[in-house]
Write an enzyme that holds these catalytic residues in place. Structure first.
Site, short mmCIF file in Angstrom:
data_model
loop_
_atom_site.label_atom_id
_atom_site.label_comp_id
_atom_site.label_asym_id
_atom_site.label_seq_id
_atom_site.Cartn_x
_atom_site.Cartn_y
_atom_site.Cartn_z
N CYS A 113 -12.60 -2.65 18.03
CA CYS A 113 -11.18 -2.33 17.79
C CYS A 113 -11.02 -1.11 16.89
O CYS A 113 -10.17 -0.27 17.11
CB CYS A 113 -10.46 -3.50 17.13
SG CYS A 113 -10.58 -5.04 18.01
N ALA A 132 0.82 -1.23 0.00
CA ALA A 132 0.00 0.00 0.00
C ALA A 132 0.84 1.27 0.00
O ALA A 132 0.47 2.28 0.58
CB ALA A 132 -0.98 -0.01 1.18
N HIS A 162 4.65 4.62 -4.48
CA HIS A 162 6.09 4.73 -4.70
C HIS A 162 6.43 6.03 -5.42
O HIS A 162 5.69 6.49 -6.30
CB HIS A 162 6.59 3.54 -5.53
CG HIS A 162 6.53 2.24 -4.78
ND1 HIS A 162 7.35 1.98 -3.70
CD2 HIS A 162 5.75 1.15 -4.94
CE1 HIS A 162 7.08 0.77 -3.24
NE2 HIS A 162 6.10 0.24 -3.97
C1 FAD Z 1 3.71 -8.38 -2.08
C2 FAD Z 1 3.28 -7.24 -2.95
C3 FAD Z 1 3.57 -5.92 -2.59
C4 FAD Z 1 3.18 -4.86 -3.40
N1 FAD Z 1 3.37 -3.58 -2.97
C5 FAD Z 1 2.99 -2.56 -3.74
C6 FAD Z 1 3.13 -1.23 -3.29
O1 FAD Z 1 3.48 -0.98 -2.15
N2 FAD Z 1 2.85 -0.23 -4.16
C7 FAD Z 1 2.44 -0.46 -5.42
O2 FAD Z 1 2.26 0.48 -6.16
N3 FAD Z 1 2.22 -1.73 -5.86
C8 FAD Z 1 2.46 -2.76 -5.05
N4 FAD Z 1 2.24 -4.04 -5.45
C9 FAD Z 1 1.68 -4.28 -6.77
C10 FAD Z 1 0.18 -4.08 -6.82
O3 FAD Z 1 -0.46 -4.64 -5.68
C11 FAD Z 1 -0.35 -4.74 -8.09
O4 FAD Z 1 0.40 -4.29 -9.18
C12 FAD Z 1 -1.79 -4.40 -8.36
O5 FAD Z 1 -2.59 -4.63 -7.24
C13 FAD Z 1 -2.27 -5.25 -9.53
O6 FAD Z 1 -3.61 -4.96 -9.77
P1 FAD Z 1 -4.38 -5.71 -10.92
O7 FAD Z 1 -5.73 -5.11 -10.99
O8 FAD Z 1 -3.55 -5.70 -12.16
O9 FAD Z 1 -4.43 -7.24 -10.44
P2 FAD Z 1 -5.42 -7.91 -9.37
O10 FAD Z 1 -5.68 -7.02 -8.22
O11 FAD Z 1 -4.88 -9.27 -9.09
O12 FAD Z 1 -6.78 -8.01 -10.16
C14 FAD Z 1 -6.99 -8.97 -11.18
C15 FAD Z 1 -8.40 -9.46 -11.06
O13 FAD Z 1 -8.71 -10.29 -12.17
C16 FAD Z 1 -9.56 -11.32 -11.72
N5 FAD Z 1 -9.47 -12.42 -12.66
C17 FAD Z 1 -8.41 -13.22 -12.90
N6 FAD Z 1 -8.71 -14.14 -13.85
C18 FAD Z 1 -9.99 -13.92 -14.21
C19 FAD Z 1 -10.87 -14.57 -15.13
N7 FAD Z 1 -10.48 -15.62 -15.85
N8 FAD Z 1 -12.13 -14.09 -15.24
C20 FAD Z 1 -12.55 -13.04 -14.50
N9 FAD Z 1 -11.76 -12.41 -13.59
C21 FAD Z 1 -10.49 -12.83 -13.46
C22 FAD Z 1 -9.02 -11.66 -10.34
O14 FAD Z 1 -9.99 -12.31 -9.53
C23 FAD Z 1 -8.63 -10.29 -9.81
O15 FAD Z 1 -9.64 -9.70 -9.03
C24 FAD Z 1 2.55 -5.12 -4.62
C25 FAD Z 1 2.22 -6.44 -4.97
C26 FAD Z 1 2.55 -7.48 -4.11
C27 FAD Z 1 2.11 -8.86 -4.42
#
Ligand code: FAD
Length: 479
Positions: free
Chosen positions: A402, A46, A49
């Site tokens: 809490c 969270a 950056h």
């Molecule tokens: C350990 C860790 C620390 C991090 N720290 C940071 C940070 O401090 N700052 C920062 O900027 N970024 C950080 N990140 C990166 C950031 O969290 C991710 O880049 C971001 O949340 C990705 O979002 P997204 O929407 O691409 O993926 P997701 O949030 O994974 O969303 C993808 C969605 O697609 C859905 N989906 C998948 N397949 C299908 C399907 N076949 N059909 C329908 N739905 C599907 C899933 O259920 C999911 O809800 C971190 C990541 C991690 C793991």
């Protein structure tokens, strides 16, 4: 048939949905989870950056810096908390000081403002609990902290209010394209058709991409374990404290959270299982040892929970945001690992501009830019709270002790656009269950409210959708 279907309702899908909701087109989001913020967007550090990590000239660097810049206005518009607490990359070996200069130079090249290398005396003044081994640090005042759930939920709610439909519990299982270049998406809930598709499926973005393209990609889930500490020690550090980065990432950080806890993590381990979010004793030991290199006497006895998240790591460690070459009108947002949360509004803007051009889109005249968050009585003055409770007594009934969350807030969370339907849905919108007792006290009370407000049987109420029911069957009274 839709003009655009977005796959995935994480921060990437939600940001793209909000951006596309500005135009006169028919857009929907398909999400396999039971709510927005079901994937990686719910389990990360969270941190907003600053932008000195990503390689100069990369799309990742551009999205990071632009996303960071956009955050103040966006959070004001969407009524979500955000704080620029600043970040520090701490060097603990005299001979590694050059590494700070490299990060500084890269940050300047990427357009990060206000970077400064500080000596150990200034560092100690800023952070009295910094390790005695610390010799210098890179200070980035534009680094910040945010609530990842609220960012994701608020962008999705705002897109929904502006006409984007969301279909939950809807998993895309296969995609075909017909002679008229219409995409047919087969899901567990029937077929959806669209002229354009945006792939924002997080760790599954390779699976979705590979359904339409011969040029296969591979996303490796890179797991990160965390510990979250009690608010009692939330002020142990005031900046986000990073070690110097390695090829596996930014390393184990120690940071205050936007809601006043202390977070320690993440580790970095490549795994095969795209659902493998279990924590391990080994991971927790590792992160404690690593964090203790940079912050002394870490109060690890104050841990209230541990969790892990999966980075969507693509071999080239770069965001892939483009139209797929052998699948026209199919746009990938793949490899969105850290800093994907920070970059999300910029990714939305980038994809929006790309699609505006491709689809020749016209802007709506009635687009609603702002969104009002849930009323939190604990944020109000005593007089305001008294007035609110007089009109709506449910804001005087504390459900989560809490985090001081009231019945009124939970009712609001349930009845908002894309409202909560599960315990985790309520938790991410209100923080009920997020505190020291980790929902031990408030779960039954929250279930009563969900039961009453949504007319769900207790046996139908879940922690987070699917099979995660809490009550299996009645042991007394009517069956
Ligand atoms: C350990 C860790 C620390 C991090 N720290 C940071 C940070 O401090 N700052 C920062 O900027 N970024 C950080 N990140 C990166 C950031 O969290 C991710 O880049 C971001 O949340 C990705 O979002 P997204 O929407 O691409 O993926 P997701 O949030 O994974 O969303 C993808 C969605 O697609 C859905 N989906 C998948 N397949 C299908 C399907 N076949 N059909 C329908 N739905 C599907 C899933 O259920 C999911 O809800 C971190 C990541 C991690 C793991």
């Amino acid at each position: 048939m839709r003009d655009v279907i977005i796959i995935g309702a994480g921060v990437t899908g939600a940001a793209v949905a909000r951006e596309l909701s500005k135009y006169n087109i028919d857009v929907c989001v398909l999400e396999k989870g039971e709510d927005v913020c079901s994937g990686t967007s719910k389990a990360n550090s969270a941190i907003i950056h600053a932008g000195f990590d990503a390689e100069e000239g990369s799309l990742m660097a551009k999205m990071n810096v632009r996303g960071n810049e956009m955050m103040d206005d966006l959070c004001k518009d969407l009524d979500i908390p955000f704080k620029r607490n600043g970040s520090l990359v701490v060097c603990i070996h005299e001979e590694a000081k050059d590494g700070l200069q490299t990060l500084y130079d890269r940050g300047v090249e990427n357009g990060v403002k206000g970077l400064r290398i500080i000596d150990k005396e200034e560092l100690r003044e800023l952070e009295p609990n910094i390790s005695d081994k610390a010799v210098a640090a890179l200070l980035a005042p534009t680094g910040g902290i945010i609530c990842p759930f609220e960012l994701n939920i608020a962008m999705a709610e705002n897109a929904n209010v502006n006409g984007v439909d969301f279909f939950f519990n809807t998993e895309v299982e296969d995609i075909t394209v017909d002679d008229d270049k219409i995409y047919h998406l087969r899901t567990n809930n029937g077929e959806y058709k669209a002229k354009y598709v945006v792939n924002a499926a997080g760790v599954y973005a390779d699976k979705i991409h590979n359904m339409v393209s011969e040029n296969k990609i591979k996303i490796v889930p890179r797991r990160g374990d965390y510990c979250l500490l009690d608010k009692e020690v939330g002020g142990y550090v005031s900046h986000t404290i990073f070690p110097q980065p390695t090829e596996l990432g930014k390393g184990v950080l120690v940071s205050p959270t936007i809601h006043g806890n202390l977070i320690v993590g993440p580790t970095a381990i490549d795994i095969e299982d795209k659902e493998g979010t279990n924590t391990t004793a080994e991971g927790i030991e590792k992160l404690t040892a690593k964090a203790s290199d940079h912050v002394k006497n870490l109060p690890m006895r104050k841990v209230i929970t541990s969790f892990s998240g999966l980075r969507a790591h693509e071999t080239h460690h770069e965001f892939i945001i483009e139209e797929v070459k052998d699948a026209p009108h199919f746009i990938d947002c793949a490899g969105i690992e850290s800093p994907g949360l920070t970059s999300s509004p910029a990714i939305g803007e980038y994809v929006g501009a790309m699609m505006k051009k491709m689809m020749n889109l016209e802007e709506k005249t009635n687009w609603i830019k702002t969104r009002k968050g849930i009323t939190h009585p604990s944020d109000l003055s005593f007089e305001e709270r008294k007035e609110l409770i007089k009109k709506h007594p449910e804001y005087g009934n504390i459900i989560c002790r809490c985090e001081s969350v009231t019945e009124g807030e939970i009712i609001e969370a349930i009845h908002r656009p894309l409202g909560a339907r599960s315990l985790d849905g309520v938790k991410r919108r209100t923080r009920a269950g997020m505190g020291r007792c980790q929902a031990g006290f408030c779960s039954p009370k929250t279930m009563e409210i969900i039961h009453r407000e949504l007319g769900l049987d207790y046996e139908q109420i879940t922690k987070n959708g699917g099979k995660s029911t809490i009550v299996l069957e009645r042991t007394k009274g009517e069956k």
